[in-house]
Design an enzyme around this catalytic site. Structure first.
Site, PDB file in Angstrom:
ATOM      1  N   PRO A 107       0.598  -1.193   0.068  1.00 47.04           N
ATOM      2  CA  PRO A 107       0.388   0.337   0.078  1.00 47.04           C
ATOM      3  C   PRO A 107       1.339   1.447   0.328  1.00 47.04           C
ATOM      4  O   PRO A 107       0.310   2.332  -0.260  1.00 47.04           O
ATOM      5  CB  PRO A 107      -0.765  -0.232   1.551  1.00 47.04           C
ATOM      6  CG  PRO A 107      -1.410  -1.835   1.722  1.00 47.04           C
ATOM      7  CD  PRO A 107       0.053  -1.803   1.164  1.00 47.04           C
ATOM      8  N   TYR A 108       1.938   1.359   0.225  1.00 44.60           N
ATOM      9  CA  TYR A 108       2.615   2.538   0.349  1.00 44.60           C
ATOM     10  C   TYR A 108       3.232   2.405  -0.426  1.00 44.60           C
ATOM     11  O   TYR A 108       3.682   3.632  -1.714  1.00 44.60           O
ATOM     12  CB  TYR A 108       3.888   2.132   1.443  1.00 44.60           C
ATOM     13  CG  TYR A 108       4.914   3.146   1.914  1.00 44.60           C
ATOM     14  CD1 TYR A 108       4.087   4.974   2.213  1.00 44.60           C
ATOM     15  CD2 TYR A 108       6.201   2.866   1.189  1.00 44.60           C
ATOM     16  CE1 TYR A 108       5.396   5.891   2.988  1.00 44.60           C
ATOM     17  CE2 TYR A 108       7.137   4.314   1.046  1.00 44.60           C
ATOM     18  CZ  TYR A 108       6.574   5.435   2.204  1.00 44.60           C
ATOM     19  OH  TYR A 108       7.506   7.057   2.466  1.00 44.60           O
TER      20      TYR A 108
END
Ligand code: NAP
Length: 248
Positions: free
Chosen positions: A149-150
């Site tokens: 997700p980052y």
């Protein structure tokens, strides 16, 4: 002739600035003469050190406790800053979450910066001038190791910054992106001790050292100033050469 970046009479917003890269950015913008509005989800006491450092430089500085994981809060934060300082000239979207939570990452790392850009641009457009710098990450080029997700949300921020840059360039608002390499901040210390961090990254760093928050702040200062007059929608890798030159 010496050239000085002078941000006197300008108001700069820096998100996530109680420490790390955000604090260095807020400080260098204040050194250049800007008044500073910072925010974070922590209580104000956590920001006292950076606030008092900035005030010692002679700048006005205020902190807002804002949870950017809630949609609408970024917009409201900008409205509060404008109510307090009268305007906003510079925005640095620096706050971010390094986590495995897709939804929270999306809101904090992408949706909130977009809200902040849109709300600030309305005010900047009145004076046909503004500078916005979004802090992405070199992981969008290297693949990264933090979390999916980052990586995904940092790449999304990079891309949507160009969408916004196109939308607002004609109004005198230039939007650019800085993609930092490894900096030992609170975020990095979630994964590495100081020693592990140096051991892991220094061999990959052509400049022979890890980066300091001040290294990133210097590049932000350029993009936040009128000296940056024709760079627009650009991503500047500020990583000591690691991604492009670091292969041995
Ligand atoms: N350090 C690195 O190696 C590195 C590399 C590439 C890119 N970056 C990017 O650089 C930027 C600054 O990171 P940093 O390394 O300086 O880490 P940091 O010190 O942990 O800064 C992150 C900031 O985001 C704020 N934040 C997190 N969640 C928030 C929320 N829900 N609402 C409001 N603020 C929130 C935090 O403030 P609170 O704790 O008060 O919420 C904190 O001040 C980030 O965009 C990061 O992705 C860092």
């Amino acid at each position: 002739m010496a050239y000085k970046i002078d941000l006197t009479d300008q108001v700069a917003v820096v998100t996530g600035a109680k420490g790390g890269i955000g604090a260095a950015v807020a400080t260098i913008l204040a050194e250049a003469g800007a008044d500073i509005a910072i925010c974070g989800s922590s209580p104000k006491e956590k920001a006292e050190e950076v606030l008092s450092g900035i005030r010692r430089l002679g700048a006005n500085a205020e902190y807002w406790q804002v949870d950017l994981s809630q949609e609408g809060n970024g917009r409201k934060f900008v409205q509060d800053v404008i109510r307090h300082f009268g305007k906003v000239d510079i925005v640095v979207n620096n706050a971010a979450l390094a986590s495995h939570d897709w939804h929270q990452s999306q809101i904090i790392n992408v949706a909130s910066p977009c809200e902040i850009m849109e709300e600030s641009a309305k005010d900047m457009a009145k004076r046909s001038y503004g500078r916005i710098v979004n802090i992405s990450s070199s992981c969008i080029f290297s693949g990264g190791t933090t979390s999916a997700p980052y990586n995904a949300t940092k790449a999304a921020l990079d891309s949507v910054s160009r969408f916004m840059a196109k939308k607002y360039a004609g109004k005198g608002i230039l939007i650019n992106i800085i993609a930092p390499g490894p900096v030992l901040t609170e975020m990095a210390q979630m994964r590495y001790s100081k020693e592990e961090f140096s051991e892991h990254y220094i061999p990959q760093m052509p400049i022979g050292r890890c980066l300091l928050p001040e290294d990133i702040a210097g590049s932000v200062l350029f993009m936040a100033s009128a000296l940056c007059s024709a760079v627009c929608g650009e991503t500047l890798l500020c990583d000591g050469g690691r991604v492009k030159l670091g292969v041995k």
